[in-house]
Design an enzyme around this catalytic site. Structure first.
Site, PDB file in Angstrom:
ATOM      1  CB  SER A   1      -0.959  -0.003   1.191  1.00 26.48           C
ATOM      2  OG  SER A   1      -1.913  -1.017   1.011  1.00 26.48           O
TER       3      SER A   1
ATOM      4  CB  THR B   1      -3.937  -4.954   6.122  1.00 28.16           C
ATOM      5  OG1 THR B   1      -3.884  -6.224   5.484  1.00 28.16           O
ATOM      6  CG2 THR B   1      -2.626  -4.693   6.839  1.00 28.16           C
TER       7      THR B   1
ATOM      8  CE  LYS C   1      -8.238  -6.372   5.088  1.00 24.19           C
ATOM      9  NZ  LYS C   1      -8.388  -6.847   3.716  1.00 24.19           N
TER      10      LYS C   1
ATOM     11  CG  ASP D   1     -10.265  -5.463   0.729  1.00 20.92           C
ATOM     12  OD1 ASP D   1      -9.285  -4.916   0.203  1.00 20.92           O
ATOM     13  OD2 ASP D   1     -10.307  -5.784   1.930  1.00 20.92           O
TER      14      ASP D   1
END
Ligand code: ATR
Length: 443
Positions: free
Chosen positions: A22, A67, A71, A107
């Site tokens: 990321s 992450t 989550k 996502d």
């Protein structure tokens, strides 16, 4: 990037987080758009999640990606939840608007956006999802939302598939044992991640026009995708989902549109339909730069010398003692031939591999071959006291200089030369990615 007192913070939290791609994606977009933000990675242990989120709010961090393993847990620290995140029960993006934290899930839309890019629609399709974990739930919600006609969840532990199907409250989804007739097959299990294992082999059961998708992106071409392609099926890899979830999160953080041109450049930078091969004299820093590149792109690093040691069962000095340099070079060429058939990996080459022109010619067919050029001071510094390099044993500075001069012409047919004498490995890696991003070689 010029960080000032006005630079706004963004970042990702996870445990672990050091492998995250990321920062590479977000900082690249920020550079392209010349925005005054900085995106970092923060290692947050599960017991510190509450403190981290409260701290982020107090520090005015504008946005966080979340992450594994946070989550689900992060939801209870959000002030608001996007309905889609609520449905999936997982948040990967937290936006801080004046101290109010809102959780989103990018996502799932990232998965659909990647299918769109590949020209694949799930509307009216018969979909089979392999796996029933958190990732499967996001993908299932996304394909239902996008109009799939039927969704079957096939999982090693059938009860978990049943639980997932019931949680989504949709008559189109069910747990199943078989993928027969699937028009879209999606792997959401971790099988194939950093291994050559496949979660599925019954390609004969699939509809003839089936598209096989994997959300695993390391390796870029998983065993599942390779076998699907060999069986004549269209495939979609996982890196695009990673890119799009980041793009959608970025737009939520900054309210700026990323634009197709930048997305195309991100794909050229990270999709790795090719390999990146690093070559250069001993001690120029190929291994360190290779590690940085593999980390930044989330791909696998293969050190050619390690590969030789693994396949022969001998150390490099032992091969030199037994076979001499020419024997070693033959073994090296054979191994390069094997590695040249890989896809989406970073390969660090032994310093002398260039001496056989056919090695570089072969690698160049599906790789960017990058020569790292270092001055003699750096080479001496990096190799002093290293006994694993038989060719440098007992060599004086003038002798090493003569070796450098002798080898210089052999590097002429590399794709790029990067002078690393004054550069740290992470700067060099970024420079190489910039070259690859702007290259037209494989377009
Ligand atoms: P994530 O949140 O990333 O989806 P997860 O919740 O741990 O991760 O889910 C992992 C999924 O991969 C599960 O469906 C798991 O199957 P089980 O429910 O039977 O555990 C699946 N998985 C992991 N390793 C597997 C293996 N070796 N073979 C088959 N399925 C596997």
């Amino acid at each position: 990037m010029n960080i000032t007192a006005k630079t706004l913070p963004l970042g990702v939290i996870g445990h672990p987080v050091a492998h995250s791609v990321s920062p590479e994606i977000h900082n690249f977009i920020l550079d392209c758009l010349e925005m005054n933000y900085f995106y970092g990675a923060y290692h947050v242990l599960p017991e510190n999640l509450g403190d981290a989120i409260r701290g982020a709010r107090a520090l005015g961090i504008r946005g966080l990606n979340v992450t594994i393993p946070h989550k689900e847990e992060v939801i209870k620290f959000c002030n608001e939840l996007d309905p889609y995140a609520q449905k999936i029960g997982a948040v990967n993006t937290v936006v801080n608007r004046m101290g109010v934290l809102k959780g989103y899930n990018t996502d799932a839309p990232g998965f659909i956006a990647n299918l769109d890019r590949s020209g694949v629609s799930v509307e009216g399709k018969n979909v089979v999802i392999l796996g029933a974990g958190g990732a499967a739930k996001g993908v299932a919600a996304a394909v239902l939302e996008s109009g799939a006609a039927r969704v079957r969840v096939v999982n090693r532990t059938h009860a978990k598939a049943e639980k997932l199907a019931s949680e989504l409250h949709d008559r189109r989804i069910e747990a199943a044992e078989s993928a027969a007739g699937a028009q879209i097959l999606i792997n959401t299990t971790s099988v194939g991640m950093k291994s050559d294992a496949t979660p599925f082999e019954r390609f004969d059961l699939l509809a003839p026009d089936c598209v096989v998708c994997d959300i695993v992106f390391c390796p870029r071409e998983t065993a599942l995708l390779r076998m699907a392609a060999e069986n004549g099926f269209k495939t979609v890899g996982g890196i695009g989902m990673l890119i799009y979830q980041a793009v959608i999160a970025f737009e939520l953080f900054t309210q700026k549109n990323v634009g197709e041109d930048i997305i195309d450049r991100l794909f050229r930078r990270l999709e790795m339909n090719h390999n990146i091969v690093l070559t250069g004299f001993m001690g120029c820093g190929k291994s360190a730069v290779g590690r940085e590149l593999a980390q930044m792109t989330g791909s696998e690093l293969i050190d050619c010398d390690d590969y030789i040691v693994k396949t022969t069962g001998l150390t490099i000095p032992e091969i030199f003692d037994r076979e001499g340099e020419s024997g070693f070079r033959s073994i090296e060429s054979r191994c390069i031939g094997e590695l040249s058939r890989r896809k989406g990996v970073v390969i660090s080459l032994g310093g002398g591999a260039v001496l056989r022109r056919e090695n570089i010619d072969l690698l160049r067919e599906n790789s960017y071959v990058i020569r790292l050029k270092a001055d003699v001071e750096k080479i001496l510094r990096n190799t002093s006291g290293d006994t694993s390099r038989p060719l440098l044993k007992g060599k004086s500075r003038p002798e090493i200089e003569a070796m450098l001069d002798y080898r210089e012409p052999y590097y002429a047919n590399c794709d790029y030369t990067v002078d690393v004498s004054q550069m740290y490995p992470n700067r060099t890696a970024k420079k190489i990615l910039d070259l690859v991003t702007e290259s037209k070689k494989f377009s």
